[in-house]
Design a protein around this motif. Structure first.
Motif, PDB file in Angstrom:
ATOM      1  N   GLU A 307     -67.016  16.859  20.972  1.00 58.76           N
ATOM      2  CA  GLU A 307     -67.238  17.613  19.730  1.00 58.76           C
ATOM      3  C   GLU A 307     -66.024  17.509  18.819  1.00 58.76           C
ATOM      4  O   GLU A 307     -66.146  17.203  17.629  1.00 58.76           O
ATOM      5  CB  GLU A 307     -67.501  19.090  20.048  1.00 58.76           C
ATOM      6  N   LYS A 308     -64.861  17.795  19.367  1.00 58.81           N
ATOM      7  CA  LYS A 308     -63.642  17.827  18.558  1.00 58.81           C
ATOM      8  C   LYS A 308     -63.377  16.475  17.919  1.00 58.81           C
ATOM      9  O   LYS A 308     -63.055  16.387  16.720  1.00 58.81           O
ATOM     10  CB  LYS A 308     -62.458  18.258  19.416  1.00 58.81           C
ATOM     11  N   PHE A 309     -63.507  15.417  18.700  1.00 64.36           N
ATOM     12  CA  PHE A 309     -63.236  14.091  18.152  1.00 64.36           C
ATOM     13  C   PHE A 309     -64.240  13.748  17.061  1.00 64.36           C
ATOM     14  O   PHE A 309     -63.863  13.261  15.988  1.00 64.36           O
ATOM     15  CB  PHE A 309     -63.293  13.034  19.260  1.00 64.36           C
ATOM     16  N   ARG A 310     -65.507  13.992  17.305  1.00 59.34           N
ATOM     17  CA  ARG A 310     -66.539  13.664  16.306  1.00 59.34           C
ATOM     18  C   ARG A 310     -66.326  14.458  15.018  1.00 59.34           C
ATOM     19  O   ARG A 310     -66.467  13.921  13.920  1.00 59.34           O
ATOM     20  CB  ARG A 310     -67.932  13.926  16.893  1.00 59.34           C
ATOM     21  N   ASP A 311     -65.989  15.716  15.152  1.00 57.59           N
ATOM     22  CA  ASP A 311     -65.760  16.550  13.963  1.00 57.59           C
ATOM     23  C   ASP A 311     -64.598  16.005  13.131  1.00 57.59           C
ATOM     24  O   ASP A 311     -64.669  15.943  11.900  1.00 57.59           O
ATOM     25  CB  ASP A 311     -65.448  17.985  14.384  1.00 57.59           C
ATOM     26  N   LEU A 316     -63.802   9.710   8.135  1.00 55.63           N
ATOM     27  CA  LEU A 316     -62.897   8.579   7.983  1.00 55.63           C
ATOM     28  C   LEU A 316     -63.582   7.223   7.878  1.00 55.63           C
ATOM     29  O   LEU A 316     -62.935   6.234   7.567  1.00 55.63           O
ATOM     30  CB  LEU A 316     -61.903   8.546   9.145  1.00 55.63           C
ATOM     31  N   GLY A 317     -64.866   7.150   8.161  1.00 57.78           N
ATOM     32  CA  GLY A 317     -65.535   5.858   8.089  1.00 57.78           C
ATOM     33  C   GLY A 317     -66.928   5.863   8.675  1.00 57.78           C
ATOM     34  O   GLY A 317     -67.713   4.933   8.466  1.00 57.78           O
ATOM     35  N   ILE A 318     -67.250   6.915   9.416  1.00 51.66           N
ATOM     36  CA  ILE A 318     -68.551   7.013  10.071  1.00 51.66           C
ATOM     37  C   ILE A 318     -69.646   7.248   9.032  1.00 51.66           C
ATOM     38  O   ILE A 318     -69.473   8.024   8.097  1.00 51.66           O
ATOM     39  CB  ILE A 318     -68.544   8.155  11.105  1.00 51.66           C
ATOM     40  N   THR A 319     -70.794   6.597   9.230  1.00 56.71           N
ATOM     41  CA  THR A 319     -71.939   6.799   8.336  1.00 56.71           C
ATOM     42  C   THR A 319     -73.158   7.342   9.076  1.00 56.71           C
ATOM     43  O   THR A 319     -74.065   7.874   8.455  1.00 56.71           O
ATOM     44  CB  THR A 319     -72.341   5.477   7.660  1.00 56.71           C
ATOM     45  N   THR A 320     -73.170   7.210  10.408  1.00 55.48           N
ATOM     46  CA  THR A 320     -74.336   7.585  11.200  1.00 55.48           C
ATOM     47  C   THR A 320     -73.884   8.249  12.490  1.00 55.48           C
ATOM     48  O   THR A 320     -72.955   7.772  13.145  1.00 55.48           O
ATOM     49  CB  THR A 320     -75.188   6.346  11.548  1.00 55.48           C
ATOM     50  N   MET A 321     -74.567   9.356  12.860  1.00 56.93           N
ATOM     51  CA  MET A 321     -74.240  10.057  14.094  1.00 56.93           C
ATOM     52  C   MET A 321     -75.519  10.421  14.829  1.00 56.93           C
ATOM     53  O   MET A 321     -76.527  10.759  14.214  1.00 56.93           O
ATOM     54  CB  MET A 321     -73.467  11.353  13.813  1.00 56.93           C
ATOM     55  N   SER A 322     -75.462  10.353  16.146  1.00 59.18           N
ATOM     56  CA  SER A 322     -76.538  10.927  16.943  1.00 59.18           C
ATOM     57  C   SER A 322     -76.234  12.401  17.179  1.00 59.18           C
ATOM     58  O   SER A 322     -75.098  12.846  17.039  1.00 59.18           O
ATOM     59  CB  SER A 322     -76.683  10.190  18.274  1.00 59.18           C
ATOM     60  N   ALA A 323     -77.275  13.141  17.539  1.00 60.19           N
ATOM     61  CA  ALA A 323     -77.097  14.568  17.812  1.00 60.19           C
ATOM     62  C   ALA A 323     -78.154  15.024  18.805  1.00 60.19           C
ATOM     63  O   ALA A 323     -79.250  14.460  18.860  1.00 60.19           O
ATOM     64  CB  ALA A 323     -77.197  15.382  16.522  1.00 60.19           C
ATOM     65  N   ALA A 324     -77.800  16.037  19.595  1.00 61.91           N
ATOM     66  CA  ALA A 324     -78.712  16.657  20.564  1.00 61.91           C
ATOM     67  C   ALA A 324     -79.286  15.641  21.545  1.00 61.91           C
ATOM     68  O   ALA A 324     -80.402  15.784  22.032  1.00 61.91           O
ATOM     69  CB  ALA A 324     -79.840  17.388  19.831  1.00 61.91           C
ATOM     70  N   SER A 352     -76.540  22.831  15.211  1.00 62.06           N
ATOM     71  CA  SER A 352     -75.086  23.020  15.240  1.00 62.06           C
ATOM     72  C   SER A 352     -74.369  21.838  14.607  1.00 62.06           C
ATOM     73  O   SER A 352     -73.394  22.013  13.860  1.00 62.06           O
ATOM     74  CB  SER A 352     -74.608  23.207  16.680  1.00 62.06           C
ATOM     75  N   VAL A 353     -74.833  20.621  14.892  1.00 64.38           N
ATOM     76  CA  VAL A 353     -74.218  19.435  14.301  1.00 64.38           C
ATOM     77  C   VAL A 353     -74.463  19.424  12.797  1.00 64.38           C
ATOM     78  O   VAL A 353     -73.565  19.092  12.012  1.00 64.38           O
ATOM     79  CB  VAL A 353     -74.759  18.155  14.962  1.00 64.38           C
ATOM     80  N   GLU A 354     -75.653  19.816  12.382  1.00 63.49           N
ATOM     81  CA  GLU A 354     -75.950  19.898  10.947  1.00 63.49           C
ATOM     82  C   GLU A 354     -75.003  20.877  10.258  1.00 63.49           C
ATOM     83  O   GLU A 354     -74.451  20.585   9.179  1.00 63.49           O
ATOM     84  CB  GLU A 354     -77.396  20.339  10.730  1.00 63.49           C
ATOM     85  N   SER A 355     -74.773  22.028  10.871  1.00 61.32           N
ATOM     86  CA  SER A 355     -73.879  23.033  10.282  1.00 61.32           C
ATOM     87  C   SER A 355     -72.455  22.503  10.188  1.00 61.32           C
ATOM     88  O   SER A 355     -71.754  22.731   9.195  1.00 61.32           O
ATOM     89  CB  SER A 355     -73.911  24.316  11.113  1.00 61.32           C
ATOM     90  N   MET A 356     -72.020  21.794  11.207  1.00 62.97           N
ATOM     91  CA  MET A 356     -70.681  21.213  11.184  1.00 62.97           C
ATOM     92  C   MET A 356     -70.550  20.220  10.038  1.00 62.97           C
ATOM     93  O   MET A 356     -69.555  20.229   9.297  1.00 62.97           O
ATOM     94  CB  MET A 356     -70.391  20.524  12.526  1.00 62.97           C
ATOM     95  N   ILE A 357     -71.544  19.371   9.873  1.00 62.45           N
ATOM     96  CA  ILE A 357     -71.509  18.360   8.805  1.00 62.45           C
ATOM     97  C   ILE A 357     -71.433  19.036   7.438  1.00 62.45           C
ATOM     98  O   ILE A 357     -70.627  18.652   6.582  1.00 62.45           O
ATOM     99  CB  ILE A 357     -72.740  17.437   8.906  1.00 62.45           C
ATOM    100  N   ARG A 358     -72.226  20.061   7.238  1.00 58.22           N
ATOM    101  CA  ARG A 358     -72.216  20.776   5.954  1.00 58.22           C
ATOM    102  C   ARG A 358     -70.877  21.482   5.726  1.00 58.22           C
ATOM    103  O   ARG A 358     -70.379  21.537   4.601  1.00 58.22           O
ATOM    104  CB  ARG A 358     -73.362  21.774   5.902  1.00 58.22           C
TER     105      ARG A 358
END
Length: 375
Positions: A307-311, A316-324, A352-358
Motif C-alpha cells: 500500500e505505502k509504496f503504491r501510494d 511519478l509515472g504510473i498510468t494503470t493500477m490493479s485493485a482488490a 479504498s484505492v479509489e479514495s486514495m487516488i482521489r
C-alpha cells in the motif's frame, strides 16, 4: 523478421558491462536531453543514476502529467483457471505443485463477473494457467462471449497463441494481451522453465509480433524482476518496446515490472529467493527511467507492491493500477481462498484505492483510458 532477430544481435554481458560503466556525466547528459534513446536508458537505470532520483522523479512526473493528465486507470484480474501444463519454479500454478485445481464453468464465470461489476470495474484482465487442451481456445470461445458484454475493455494473460487465434479472439471482443518474457536471459530462462510449452523461449519472445500482426489494440510486456540481474533484464524490455513501436506503430503498449512474490512450491515454502534483489528505491528509479525513455508507454503497477509504496509512487509515472485483486479462480463471488498464484501485498478494497487516488488529486478511471477518452 521478428524481435528474435533483434534479440540475437544483442549480447547480455556487453549490455550489462555498458550499464555498470555509465558515469554521472552520462546520467546528466541523458537528463538534459528532450528525447532519449536506449543508451540514455542505460544511464538512467545504472548505479550512477541513483543519486539523481529526485531529478528523475520530477521529470517523470511532468512527462506523465503532460501525456496522461491526472487520470489513473483501474483494472482487476479475473482468474479463470489454475490448471497448468508447465513446470515453473516461481509460480504457484506450476504443475508440480500439489494444490487444489479449479477451472470456472460458465455459471461461475458469470458470478465472478457480476461481483467485479459491483466494484465498478469496467476493465478486466482474464488470467489462466497455461494448459492448451483444458484451458485453451475452445474454453476461450465459450467464456469471452459471456464476459465481454459486461466490460468496456477486455485483456488476457494466458499462454502464448498463434496469430490466427489472436485474430479470432479479437473478433470475440479481446482488446489487449499481457505476455511477459519473465527473463530475457536464455540460460536463466531454461533454469526456471523445466517442463511444458513454456520451455520454448523463442516462441514466447515472438508473441508480441504475432499479437501486433493480429491487430490487438494493446500489448503488455515486462520481466519478472528477481530471476536475473534486474538492470540488464529491464534494458531488454526497453529494447523490445523500442523494436515493437518502430515495427508496429499503430499498436499501444504497456510495461509492468513485477517483483517476485512468495508462492506455493518455492525453494523454501512461502519464500522466493531472488537472484537479483531490487530495492523500493531502485524500482522508483526504473519506473522513472521507463517514463523518461518513452512518454507514451503505459506503466502498470499491481497489488504485488505494498500500500505505502503504491501510494507514494503513483504520481511519478504510473498510468494503470490493479485493485482488490484475487489471484485464484473463484476469488470474488465464490470467495475461494486456497488456489492463489502468488501472495498479493496491497489488500485494500476497490473503494479504498479509489479514495486514495482521489486524495492525491487524481481521477480514477474504471475503464481503459484510451477507450474512455476516445468516445
Amino acid at each position: 523478421m521478428s524481435f528474435v532477430d533483434t534479440f540475437n544481435s544483442l549480447n547480455w554481458d556487453d549490455i550489462s558491462m555498458s550499464i555498470y560503466a555509465k558515469t554521472a556525466q552520462d546520467v546528466e547528459r541523458a537528463l538534459a536531453k528532450p528525447k532519449r534513446d536506449l543508451e540514455d536508458f542505460k544511464a538512467l537505470i545504472s548505479p550512477a543514476a541513483e543519486g539523481y532520483l529526485e531529478q528523475m522523479a520530477q521529470l517523470s512526473y511532468a512527462a506523465t502529467r503532460k501525456r496522461f493528465g491526472n487520470t489513473m486507470s483501474l483494472y482487476i484480474p479475473l482468474y479463470l483457471s489454475n490448471l497448468c501444463a508447465n513446470s515453473c519454479t516461481y509460480c504457484g500454478f506450476s504443475m508440480d505443485n500439489r494444490i487444489k485445481r479449479r477451472t470456472l464453468n460458465q455459471e461461475e464465470v458469470l458470478a465472478e463477473t457480476q461481483a467485479i461489476k459491483k466494484m465498478k470495474f469496467d476493465s478486466v484482465l482474464l488470467v489462466t494457467g497455461e494448459h492448451e487442451t483444458k484451458v485453451g481456445m475452445n474454453y476461450f470461445r465459450q467464456m469471452l462471449p459471456i464476459i465481454k458484454p459486461h466490460f468496456n475493455y477486455l485483456a488476457m494473460e494466458v499462454q502464448p497463441l498463434d496469430q490466427v487465434d489472436y485474430a479470432e479472439l479479437k473478433e470475440l471482443g479481446l482488446d489487449a494481451v499481457m505476455v511477459y518474457q519473465e527473463t530475457y536471459h536464455p540460460s536463466t530462462y531454461a533454469e526456471h522453465h523445466l517442463r511444458g510449452n513454456k520451455m520454448d523461449f523463442n516462441y514466447r519472445l515472438e508473441t508480441p509480433d504475432r499479437l501486433a500482426k493480429a491487430g490487438i489494440d494493446k500489448i503488455g510486456i515486462g520481466a519478472l524482476i528477481g530471476l536475473e540481474e534486474w538492470r540488464t533484464d529491464c534494458f531488454y524490455v526497453a529494447a523490445h518496446l523500442d523494436y515493437l513501436e518502430r515495427t508496429y506503430w499503430q499498436t499501444r503498449y504497456s510495461i509492468s515490472f513485477p517483483r517476485l512474490r512468495p508462492c506455493e512450491g518455492a525453494p523454501i515454502k512461502g519464500e522466493v529467493q531472488p537472484k537479483s534483489v531490487m530495492t523500493d528505491k531502485q524500482l522508483v528509479q526504473l519506473i522513472c527511467a521507463y517514463r523518461l525513455l518513452n512518454p507514451e508507454v503505459e506503466l502498470s503497477l499491481s497489488t504485488r507492491e505494498s500500500e505505502k509504496f503504491r501510494d507514494n509512487v503513483l504520481p511519478l509515472g504510473i498510468t494503470t493500477m490493479s485493485a482488490a485483486s484475487k489471484t485464484q479462480p473463484g476469488g470474488y463471488a465464490l470467495e475461494e481462498q486456497e488456489l492463489e498464484q502468488f501472495e498479493i501485498s496491497d489488500e485494500r478494497s476497490a473503494n479504498s484505492v479509489e479514495s486514495m487516488i482521489r486524495s492525491k488529486g487524481f481521477d480514477p478511471v474504471w475503464r481503459d483510458w484510451h477507450s474512455a477518452y476516445s468516445g
